[in-house]
Design a protein around this motif. Structure first.
Motif, PDB file in Angstrom:
ATOM      1  N   CYS A 351      11.613 -22.757 -14.682  1.00  0.00           N
ATOM      2  CA  CYS A 351      11.355 -21.314 -14.580  1.00  0.00           C
ATOM      3  C   CYS A 351      10.010 -21.029 -13.924  1.00  0.00           C
ATOM      4  O   CYS A 351       9.143 -20.357 -14.511  1.00  0.00           O
ATOM      5  CB  CYS A 351      11.403 -20.685 -15.970  1.00  0.00           C
ATOM      6  N   PRO A 352       9.790 -21.507 -12.702  1.00  0.00           N
ATOM      7  CA  PRO A 352       8.483 -21.295 -12.064  1.00  0.00           C
ATOM      8  C   PRO A 352       8.168 -19.830 -11.789  1.00  0.00           C
ATOM      9  O   PRO A 352       7.002 -19.431 -11.843  1.00  0.00           O
ATOM     10  CB  PRO A 352       8.602 -22.092 -10.754  1.00  0.00           C
ATOM     11  N   ASN A 353       9.190 -19.023 -11.511  1.00  0.00           N
ATOM     12  CA  ASN A 353       8.932 -17.613 -11.237  1.00  0.00           C
ATOM     13  C   ASN A 353       8.478 -16.870 -12.495  1.00  0.00           C
ATOM     14  O   ASN A 353       7.601 -16.003 -12.438  1.00  0.00           O
ATOM     15  CB  ASN A 353      10.178 -16.947 -10.656  1.00  0.00           C
ATOM     16  N   ALA A 354       9.080 -17.203 -13.626  1.00  0.00           N
ATOM     17  CA  ALA A 354       8.649 -16.605 -14.887  1.00  0.00           C
ATOM     18  C   ALA A 354       7.202 -16.993 -15.197  1.00  0.00           C
ATOM     19  O   ALA A 354       6.398 -16.159 -15.621  1.00  0.00           O
ATOM     20  CB  ALA A 354       9.573 -17.035 -16.018  1.00  0.00           C
ATOM     21  N   GLU A 355       6.877 -18.259 -14.971  1.00  0.00           N
ATOM     22  CA  GLU A 355       5.506 -18.719 -15.197  1.00  0.00           C
ATOM     23  C   GLU A 355       4.532 -17.961 -14.297  1.00  0.00           C
ATOM     24  O   GLU A 355       3.457 -17.530 -14.737  1.00  0.00           O
ATOM     25  CB  GLU A 355       5.419 -20.224 -14.915  1.00  0.00           C
ATOM     26  N   GLN A 356       4.923 -17.788 -13.048  1.00  0.00           N
ATOM     27  CA  GLN A 356       4.031 -17.159 -12.082  1.00  0.00           C
ATOM     28  C   GLN A 356       3.813 -15.676 -12.387  1.00  0.00           C
ATOM     29  O   GLN A 356       2.694 -15.159 -12.252  1.00  0.00           O
ATOM     30  CB  GLN A 356       4.616 -17.326 -10.671  1.00  0.00           C
ATOM     31  N   LEU A 357       4.861 -14.982 -12.855  1.00  0.00           N
ATOM     32  CA  LEU A 357       4.720 -13.564 -13.161  1.00  0.00           C
ATOM     33  C   LEU A 357       3.738 -13.325 -14.306  1.00  0.00           C
ATOM     34  O   LEU A 357       3.065 -12.295 -14.352  1.00  0.00           O
ATOM     35  CB  LEU A 357       6.072 -12.952 -13.527  1.00  0.00           C
ATOM     36  N   CYS A 358       3.653 -14.289 -15.208  1.00  0.00           N
ATOM     37  CA  CYS A 358       2.741 -14.142 -16.348  1.00  0.00           C
ATOM     38  C   CYS A 358       1.282 -14.178 -15.923  1.00  0.00           C
ATOM     39  O   CYS A 358       0.404 -13.763 -16.686  1.00  0.00           O
ATOM     40  CB  CYS A 358       3.021 -15.232 -17.384  1.00  0.00           C
ATOM     41  N   THR A 359       1.015 -14.676 -14.747  1.00  0.00           N
ATOM     42  CA  THR A 359      -0.369 -14.750 -14.255  1.00  0.00           C
ATOM     43  C   THR A 359      -0.594 -13.920 -12.998  1.00  0.00           C
ATOM     44  O   THR A 359      -1.650 -14.015 -12.367  1.00  0.00           O
ATOM     45  CB  THR A 359      -0.763 -16.210 -13.960  1.00  0.00           C
ATOM     46  N   SER A 360       0.391 -13.091 -12.640  1.00  0.00           N
ATOM     47  CA  SER A 360       0.206 -12.241 -11.458  1.00  0.00           C
ATOM     48  C   SER A 360       0.749 -10.833 -11.651  1.00  0.00           C
ATOM     49  O   SER A 360       0.520  -9.968 -10.814  1.00  0.00           O
ATOM     50  CB  SER A 360       0.896 -12.871 -10.234  1.00  0.00           C
ATOM     51  N   GLY A 361       1.479 -10.592 -12.755  1.00  0.00           N
ATOM     52  CA  GLY A 361       2.121  -9.308 -12.946  1.00  0.00           C
ATOM     53  C   GLY A 361       1.339  -8.350 -13.824  1.00  0.00           C
ATOM     54  O   GLY A 361       0.571  -8.752 -14.700  1.00  0.00           O
ATOM     55  N   PHE A 362       1.550  -7.057 -13.572  1.00  0.00           N
ATOM     56  CA  PHE A 362       0.958  -5.993 -14.384  1.00  0.00           C
ATOM     57  C   PHE A 362       1.998  -4.901 -14.612  1.00  0.00           C
ATOM     58  O   PHE A 362       2.921  -4.731 -13.809  1.00  0.00           O
ATOM     59  CB  PHE A 362      -0.280  -5.396 -13.692  1.00  0.00           C
ATOM     60  N   TRP A 363       1.819  -4.163 -15.708  1.00  0.00           N
ATOM     61  CA  TRP A 363       2.707  -3.060 -16.034  1.00  0.00           C
ATOM     62  C   TRP A 363       1.915  -1.769 -16.183  1.00  0.00           C
ATOM     63  O   TRP A 363       0.745  -1.780 -16.541  1.00  0.00           O
ATOM     64  CB  TRP A 363       3.404  -3.278 -17.372  1.00  0.00           C
ATOM     65  N   LEU A 364       2.604  -0.677 -15.952  1.00  0.00           N
ATOM     66  CA  LEU A 364       2.150   0.646 -16.363  1.00  0.00           C
ATOM     67  C   LEU A 364       3.219   1.216 -17.288  1.00  0.00           C
ATOM     68  O   LEU A 364       4.404   1.194 -16.959  1.00  0.00           O
ATOM     69  CB  LEU A 364       1.956   1.566 -15.159  1.00  0.00           C
ATOM     70  N   HIS A 365       2.814   1.708 -18.451  1.00  0.00           N
ATOM     71  CA  HIS A 365       3.750   2.277 -19.411  1.00  0.00           C
ATOM     72  C   HIS A 365       4.360   3.570 -18.860  1.00  0.00           C
ATOM     73  O   HIS A 365       3.727   4.282 -18.081  1.00  0.00           O
ATOM     74  CB  HIS A 365       3.018   2.558 -20.727  1.00  0.00           C
ATOM     75  N   HIS A 366       5.574   3.870 -19.276  1.00  0.00           N
ATOM     76  CA  HIS A 366       6.276   5.031 -18.727  1.00  0.00           C
ATOM     77  C   HIS A 366       5.564   6.347 -18.986  1.00  0.00           C
ATOM     78  O   HIS A 366       5.763   7.327 -18.244  1.00  0.00           O
ATOM     79  CB  HIS A 366       7.700   5.100 -19.272  1.00  0.00           C
ATOM     80  N   ALA A 367       4.707   6.404 -19.997  1.00  0.00           N
ATOM     81  CA  ALA A 367       3.966   7.639 -20.244  1.00  0.00           C
ATOM     82  C   ALA A 367       3.071   7.992 -19.063  1.00  0.00           C
ATOM     83  O   ALA A 367       2.841   9.178 -18.780  1.00  0.00           O
ATOM     84  CB  ALA A 367       3.134   7.511 -21.516  1.00  0.00           C
ATOM     85  N   VAL A 368       2.580   6.960 -18.366  1.00  0.00           N
ATOM     86  CA  VAL A 368       1.749   7.201 -17.180  1.00  0.00           C
ATOM     87  C   VAL A 368       2.538   7.993 -16.139  1.00  0.00           C
ATOM     88  O   VAL A 368       1.993   8.847 -15.431  1.00  0.00           O
ATOM     89  CB  VAL A 368       1.263   5.862 -16.589  1.00  0.00           C
ATOM     90  N   LEU A 369       3.835   7.726 -16.073  1.00  0.00           N
ATOM     91  CA  LEU A 369       4.687   8.384 -15.077  1.00  0.00           C
ATOM     92  C   LEU A 369       5.016   9.829 -15.443  1.00  0.00           C
ATOM     93  O   LEU A 369       5.695  10.524 -14.681  1.00  0.00           O
ATOM     94  CB  LEU A 369       5.980   7.593 -14.893  1.00  0.00           C
ATOM     95  N   LEU A 370       4.528  10.283 -16.597  1.00  0.00           N
ATOM     96  CA  LEU A 370       4.704  11.685 -16.975  1.00  0.00           C
ATOM     97  C   LEU A 370       3.500  12.530 -16.567  1.00  0.00           C
ATOM     98  O   LEU A 370       3.451  13.728 -16.848  1.00  0.00           O
ATOM     99  CB  LEU A 370       4.920  11.796 -18.493  1.00  0.00           C
ATOM    100  N   ALA A 371       2.539  11.906 -15.884  1.00  0.00           N
ATOM    101  CA  ALA A 371       1.336  12.610 -15.439  1.00  0.00           C
ATOM    102  C   ALA A 371       1.656  13.531 -14.259  1.00  0.00           C
ATOM    103  O   ALA A 371       2.765  13.523 -13.706  1.00  0.00           O
ATOM    104  CB  ALA A 371       0.262  11.605 -15.057  1.00  0.00           C
ATOM    105  N   GLU A 372       0.671  14.308 -13.868  1.00  0.00           N
ATOM    106  CA  GLU A 372       0.826  15.178 -12.696  1.00  0.00           C
ATOM    107  C   GLU A 372       0.799  14.329 -11.424  1.00  0.00           C
ATOM    108  O   GLU A 372       0.135  13.278 -11.378  1.00  0.00           O
ATOM    109  CB  GLU A 372      -0.301  16.214 -12.655  1.00  0.00           C
ATOM    110  N   PRO A 373       1.508  14.751 -10.384  1.00  0.00           N
ATOM    111  CA  PRO A 373       1.534  13.987  -9.128  1.00  0.00           C
ATOM    112  C   PRO A 373       0.141  13.671  -8.591  1.00  0.00           C
ATOM    113  O   PRO A 373      -0.089  12.586  -8.038  1.00  0.00           O
ATOM    114  CB  PRO A 373       2.311  14.909  -8.174  1.00  0.00           C
ATOM    115  N   ALA A 374      -0.798  14.589  -8.747  1.00  0.00           N
ATOM    116  CA  ALA A 374      -2.161  14.350  -8.249  1.00  0.00           C
ATOM    117  C   ALA A 374      -2.805  13.160  -8.950  1.00  0.00           C
ATOM    118  O   ALA A 374      -3.572  12.404  -8.330  1.00  0.00           O
ATOM    119  CB  ALA A 374      -3.023  15.594  -8.439  1.00  0.00           C
TER     120      ALA A 374
END
Length: 399
Positions: A351-374
């Motif tokens: 599972c090299p891709n899973a390993e790699q995502l753990c050291t290169s990936g980031f998330w934004l929680h869906h609440a962030v997407l409820l913000a204003e477009p600006a």
């Protein structure tokens, strides 16, 4: 980002819904399930909620349960999976996606993911199949539907069950079909962070009447459905959702369409902006006939495009710039101690891709997407600022 919208979002409507349950004196679903206790046939909040969830996802049957974890445990057991069986699943998910396999006495087999979708790679699934394989548990990660056509074809070829872990994907669609009821059985979570929340809670959906009856029995301590109250036919749990939770869920369902519309628009706005930043790759979008659940906004970075910053230092740089990112899973599931009896080194090689995502990936929680477009635009500018600060141009070759 100066202000992240509060989550969950609520007002006096939720409070009144809970108060109505209190005043009714019927605080659990059994008050409505029993003909003796409910001679008028009144419908309780749990019954209404599970019907609404099933209808939204095009399922014939729905069952509200105490958590998404419970939903997975029940789903695996309802399929008759047990000792000697293997179940293929992703290495990049919440641990319950795999511990539900252990709970049944079966063996989890981890398959790698596609780094662009963050979902199970059908080719890796096919390579993981053995004579002991009984099922596939897929995760619609972050809300992006898995390639269901490919996985269902594999399942059909090898006579395997398909369980959809749709904890991130409430309301998502694959080629015009709502997720959850596409495979044999689907599981949802309504835990506090989810796009639709009841604080704690979950649901199971299916189009199979036999499976639906088994699940209902299992969540009622193995009772015989339609039999005597103290007549138990199988080993089960108390996995019931309360009337209080369901009452909140029914109100939250009314809020969900508008919230999801805003998440969708802002996610696309953010993805378009980040596409202008070299070294940043956002999770693949669904096709024209697909709908993303938008539980998380996921992206990964290329270290050499950001001056070789480690994952930890990149996280600190992003947070300092005002990007409310989450680091996600720090390691694939199989590195947790509960899987110590298995060879984590072997799984890491598979599972090299899973390993790699753990050291290169980031998330934004869906609440962030409820913000204003600006404010979404501010996130893009903040990312560009991090890029400008840490990117080191390679020296030009001279002739």
């Amino acid at each position: 980002m100066k202000h992240i919208p509060n989550w969950p979002q609520f007002d006096e409507t939720e409070a009144e819904a809970v108060a109505a349950v209190v005043r009714s004196g019927n605080w659990w679903r059994g008050a409505y399930d029993s003909p003796e206790g409910n001679p008028t046939g009144e419908t309780g909040a749990v019954q209404q909620f599970e019907r609404a969830v099933a209808d939204l996802h095009g399922a014939a049957y729905g069952l509200a349960v105490s958590s998404g974890t419970m939903a997975l445990d029940i789903a695996v057991r309802a399929l008759g999976i047990g000792p000697g069986d293997e179940v293929i699943t992703t290495a990049y998910s919440y641990v319950a996606t795999a511990t539900c396999i252990l709970q049944s006495g079966a063996t989890p087999v981890f398959a790698d993911l596609n780094p662009d979708t963050w979902n199970l790679d059908p080719g890796a699934v096919r390579r993981a199949i053995t004579q002991k394989t009984r099922a596939i548990i897929l995760v619609h990660f972050a809300g992006l539907p898995v390639d269901m056509d490919a996985l269902l074809e594999i399942a059909k070829e090898h006579d395997l069950y398909v369980i959809e872990d749709a904890a991130h994907a409430f309301g998502a669609e694959w080629r015009g079909r709502k997720v959850g009821a596409i495979g044999h059985i689907g599981c949802f979570s309504f835990q506090g962070s989810k796009n639709l929340t009841t604080g704690e809670g979950g649901a199971i959906v299916t189009n199979d009447e036999t499976l639906a009856t088994r699940c209902r029995s299992l969540h009622m301590a193995g009772r015989v459905i339609g039999g005597a109250w103290y007549d138990h036919e199988r080993l089960g749990w108390n996995g019931r959702m309360t009337e209080f939770q369901a009452a909140i869920g029914l109100v939250q369902l009314q809020r969900f369409p508008d919230q999801q519309q805003r998440r969708e628009a802002n996610a696309r706005r953010l993805a378009a902006g980040l596409a202008e930043v070299p070294g940043i790759s956002v999770q693949t979008e669904p096709g024209e006939d697909g709908v993303h659940g938008r539980h998380l906004f996921c992206f990964r970075y290329e270290k050499d495009q950001f001056g070789g910053l480690s994952h930890k230092r990149m996280y600190m740089a992003l947070r300092a710039a005002g990007l409310p990112v989450l680091t996600g899973y720090g390691r694939p599931i199989y590195h947790n101690d509960v899987f110590a009896e298995f060879d984590a080194v072997e799984w890491a090689e598979r599972c090299p891709n899973a390993e790699q995502l753990c050291t290169s990936g980031f998330w934004l929680h869906h609440a962030v997407l409820l913000a204003e477009p600006a404010e979404i635009d501010e996130l893009v500018e903040a990312m560009k600022g991090v890029k400008a600060r840490y990117h080191k141009e390679k020296p030009q070759r001279t002739v």
